[in-house]
Scaffold this motif. Structure first.
Motif, PDB file in Angstrom:
ATOM      1  N   GLY A   1      35.779  40.854  38.120  1.00 25.45           N
ATOM      2  CA  GLY A   1      34.651  41.320  37.328  1.00 25.45           C
ATOM      3  C   GLY A   1      35.012  41.764  35.921  1.00 25.45           C
ATOM      4  O   GLY A   1      34.131  41.990  35.097  1.00 25.45           O
ATOM      5  N   ASP A   2      36.305  41.880  35.619  1.00 25.81           N
ATOM      6  CA  ASP A   2      36.745  42.290  34.286  1.00 25.81           C
ATOM      7  C   ASP A   2      36.774  41.044  33.393  1.00 25.81           C
ATOM      8  O   ASP A   2      37.760  40.303  33.349  1.00 25.81           O
ATOM      9  CB  ASP A   2      38.131  42.932  34.370  1.00 25.81           C
ATOM     10  N   VAL A   3      35.681  40.826  32.685  1.00 28.72           N
ATOM     11  CA  VAL A   3      35.510  39.620  31.881  1.00 28.72           C
ATOM     12  C   VAL A   3      36.624  39.475  30.851  1.00 28.72           C
ATOM     13  O   VAL A   3      37.183  38.389  30.669  1.00 28.72           O
ATOM     14  CB  VAL A   3      34.117  39.628  31.198  1.00 28.72           C
TER      15      VAL A   3
ATOM     16  N   GLU B   1      34.039  33.210  39.344  1.00 34.05           N
ATOM     17  CA  GLU B   1      32.585  33.307  39.185  1.00 34.05           C
ATOM     18  C   GLU B   1      32.140  34.761  39.031  1.00 34.05           C
ATOM     19  O   GLU B   1      31.174  35.039  38.322  1.00 34.05           O
ATOM     20  CB  GLU B   1      31.865  32.663  40.373  1.00 34.05           C
ATOM     21  N   GLN B   2      32.849  35.684  39.685  1.00 33.81           N
ATOM     22  CA  GLN B   2      32.512  37.109  39.597  1.00 33.81           C
ATOM     23  C   GLN B   2      33.040  37.743  38.312  1.00 33.81           C
ATOM     24  O   GLN B   2      32.738  38.894  38.019  1.00 33.81           O
ATOM     25  CB  GLN B   2      33.120  37.863  40.788  1.00 33.81           C
TER      26      GLN B   2
ATOM     27  N   THR C   1      38.650  30.744  47.032  1.00 30.77           N
ATOM     28  CA  THR C   1      38.699  32.176  46.741  1.00 30.77           C
ATOM     29  C   THR C   1      38.924  32.420  45.255  1.00 30.77           C
ATOM     30  O   THR C   1      38.311  33.314  44.665  1.00 30.77           O
ATOM     31  CB  THR C   1      39.771  32.865  47.601  1.00 30.77           C
ATOM     32  N   VAL C   2      39.788  31.617  44.636  1.00 30.58           N
ATOM     33  CA  VAL C   2      39.996  31.723  43.182  1.00 30.58           C
ATOM     34  C   VAL C   2      38.680  31.433  42.464  1.00 30.58           C
ATOM     35  O   VAL C   2      38.295  32.167  41.540  1.00 30.58           O
ATOM     36  CB  VAL C   2      41.112  30.765  42.705  1.00 30.58           C
TER      37      VAL C   2
ATOM     38  N   CYS D   1      44.735  44.366  45.336  1.00 28.92           N
ATOM     39  CA  CYS D   1      45.255  44.320  43.965  1.00 28.92           C
ATOM     40  C   CYS D   1      44.157  44.068  42.944  1.00 28.92           C
ATOM     41  O   CYS D   1      44.138  44.675  41.878  1.00 28.92           O
ATOM     42  CB  CYS D   1      46.321  43.230  43.846  1.00 28.92           C
ATOM     43  N   HIS D   2      43.234  43.158  43.256  1.00 26.90           N
ATOM     44  CA  HIS D   2      42.242  42.743  42.263  1.00 26.90           C
ATOM     45  C   HIS D   2      41.024  43.653  42.184  1.00 26.90           C
ATOM     46  O   HIS D   2      40.158  43.438  41.339  1.00 26.90           O
ATOM     47  CB  HIS D   2      41.850  41.282  42.510  1.00 26.90           C
TER      48      HIS D   2
END
Length: 141
Positions: free
Chosen positions: A88-90, A138-139, A132-133, A76-77
């Motif tokens: 990665g989508d800031v 962080e990414q 994991t969250v 999903c992510h």
């Protein structure tokens, strides 16, 4: 056909009578082809093959967040399916990150909108989900 019937009959006789006798090489090949794929392990009986398979499958400690993400969350992510924010989508993560890590972890554990509780990682511990969250956040800064 007669060889198959003979092999099956011989195997059934061995099982029910406890008698053991030699099969011909052809009968041994047939017996090998028709043997059960697995076996049932009944509580109270020794089942070493089943025990070793369970021991091999059991995790030996906490899993790495990147491994959990790559095995569970990515579906999903990485794609944004059902409105999931992409890793990665800031811009998509900024308002979520502002809510605080505790809120994000709570949403991951309990579910939110289209995301089910624990996402797709029903066997993850709360600590693994939190890690994991944090990895995803962080990414996505």
């Amino acid at each position: 056909m007669k060889t198959t019937v003979k092999a099956i009959t011989a195997m059934l006789a061995m099982v029910f009578a406890g008698t053991v006798w030699s099969l011909t090489p052809a009968e041994e090949k047939i017996a090998e082809r028709i043997k059960p794929v697995g076996e049932v392990c009944v509580e109270g009986q020794e089942c070493k093959a089943a025990q070793s398979a369970v021991a091999a499958a059991a995790p030996s400690g906490p899993r790495e967040p990147a491994d959990i993400y790559g095995g569970k969350c990515f579906a999903c992510h990485d794609t944004g399916v059902a409105g999931a924010p992409k890793k990665g989508d800031v811009a998509a993560w900024a308002p979520r990150i502002e809510q605080g890590i505790d809120t994000l972890v709570s949403h991951a554990i309990n579910g939110i909108k289209n995301m089910p509780a624990r996402g797709t990682c029903s066997d993850c511990t709360d600590d693994e989900i939190k890690a994991t969250v944090e990895f995803i956040v962080e990414q996505s800064k």
